[in-house]
Motif scaffolding. Structure first.
Motif, PDB file in Angstrom:
ATOM      1  N   PRO A 168       0.883  -1.465  -0.518  1.00  0.00           N
ATOM      2  CA  PRO A 168      -0.463   0.046  -0.497  1.00  0.00           C
ATOM      3  C   PRO A 168       1.172   1.379  -0.115  1.00  0.00           C
ATOM      4  O   PRO A 168       0.808   2.341  -0.487  1.00  0.00           O
ATOM      5  N   VAL A 169       2.012   1.242   0.449  1.00  0.00           N
ATOM      6  CA  VAL A 169       2.892   2.304   0.835  1.00  0.00           C
ATOM      7  C   VAL A 169       3.905   2.564  -0.637  1.00  0.00           C
ATOM      8  O   VAL A 169       3.760   3.765  -1.069  1.00  0.00           O
ATOM      9  N   LYS A 184       1.131   4.272  -3.306  1.00  0.00           N
ATOM     10  CA  LYS A 184       1.716   6.267  -3.113  1.00  0.00           C
ATOM     11  C   LYS A 184       3.026   6.747  -3.166  1.00  0.00           C
ATOM     12  O   LYS A 184       2.611   7.570  -3.716  1.00  0.00           O
ATOM     13  N   LEU A 185       3.225   5.747  -3.223  1.00  0.00           N
ATOM     14  CA  LEU A 185       5.821   6.345  -2.728  1.00  0.00           C
ATOM     15  C   LEU A 185       4.968   6.175  -4.750  1.00  0.00           C
ATOM     16  O   LEU A 185       6.124   7.486  -4.821  1.00  0.00           O
ATOM     17  N   GLY A 201       3.706   7.098  -7.030  1.00  0.00           N
ATOM     18  CA  GLY A 201       2.340   8.278  -7.292  1.00  0.00           C
ATOM     19  C   GLY A 201       3.835   9.107  -7.301  1.00  0.00           C
ATOM     20  O   GLY A 201       3.489  10.028  -7.868  1.00  0.00           O
ATOM     21  N   LEU A 202       4.047   9.429  -6.119  1.00  0.00           N
ATOM     22  CA  LEU A 202       4.692  10.613  -5.299  1.00  0.00           C
ATOM     23  C   LEU A 202       5.962  10.876  -6.265  1.00  0.00           C
ATOM     24  O   LEU A 202       6.520  11.910  -6.756  1.00  0.00           O
ATOM     25  N   ARG A 206       8.878   6.887   3.440  1.00  0.00           N
ATOM     26  CA  ARG A 206       7.578   5.905   4.556  1.00  0.00           C
ATOM     27  C   ARG A 206       7.841   7.086   5.656  1.00  0.00           C
ATOM     28  O   ARG A 206       9.075   6.794   6.156  1.00  0.00           O
ATOM     29  N   ASN A 257       1.327   3.187   7.657  1.00  0.00           N
ATOM     30  CA  ASN A 257       0.284   3.782   6.594  1.00  0.00           C
ATOM     31  C   ASN A 257       0.751   5.132   5.827  1.00  0.00           C
ATOM     32  O   ASN A 257       0.335   5.218   4.784  1.00  0.00           O
ATOM     33  N   GLN A 258       1.415   6.048   6.282  1.00  0.00           N
ATOM     34  CA  GLN A 258       1.836   7.065   5.569  1.00  0.00           C
ATOM     35  C   GLN A 258       3.491   7.375   5.721  1.00  0.00           C
ATOM     36  O   GLN A 258       4.169   6.424   5.196  1.00  0.00           O
ATOM     37  N   TYR A 259       3.810   8.043   4.384  1.00  0.00           N
ATOM     38  CA  TYR A 259       4.294   8.252   3.831  1.00  0.00           C
ATOM     39  C   TYR A 259       4.329   9.966   3.344  1.00  0.00           C
ATOM     40  O   TYR A 259       3.543  10.773   3.672  1.00  0.00           O
TER      41      TYR A 259
END
Length: 107
Positions: free
Chosen positions: A28-29, A32-33, A35-36, A79, A85-87
């Motif tokens: 999941p992270v 997102k990473l 995508g970032l 992360r 779950n945060q980045y």
């Protein structure tokens, strides 16, 4: 009903050490990473005078430098260790970067 077109997936890191860091993230992270990461490349491409980005590791984190033009400061992503779950993106808070990232995150 027609589905919206998907944005093309970010290319894989060319540097094997950077690729290994991304491979080690929980899925999941990692999504997102990545995508970032794509947002960083897209922003650089759309910003006149930035030039090609160099992707490397700094302090064990994927990092993006304007080595070709030296027109900006390093952006690092990772992360958040305290929260699985945060980045986050780490960069010197220059007004142009702050405004561009804020506008992209809101949309």
């Amino acid at each position: 009903m027609k589905r919206p077109a998907k944005k093309p997936a970010a290319s894989k890191p060319r540097d094997s050490a950077v690729g290994a860091v991304f491979a080690a993230y929980p899925k999941p992270v990692k999504v997102k990473l990545l995508g970032l990461r794509q947002l960083i490349f897209d922003t650089a491409k759309a910003t006149q005078g930035v030039g090609r980005l160099e992707e490397t590791l700094k302090w064990g984190q994927p990092s993006y430098l304007t080595a070709e033009t030296n027109s900006g400061s390093t952006v690092r992503i990772d992360r958040v260790k305290a929260s699985a779950n945060q980045y986050a993106a780490y960069f010197t808070a220059r007004p142009i970067w702050s405004k561009r990232f804020a506008s992209c995150i809101r949309s």
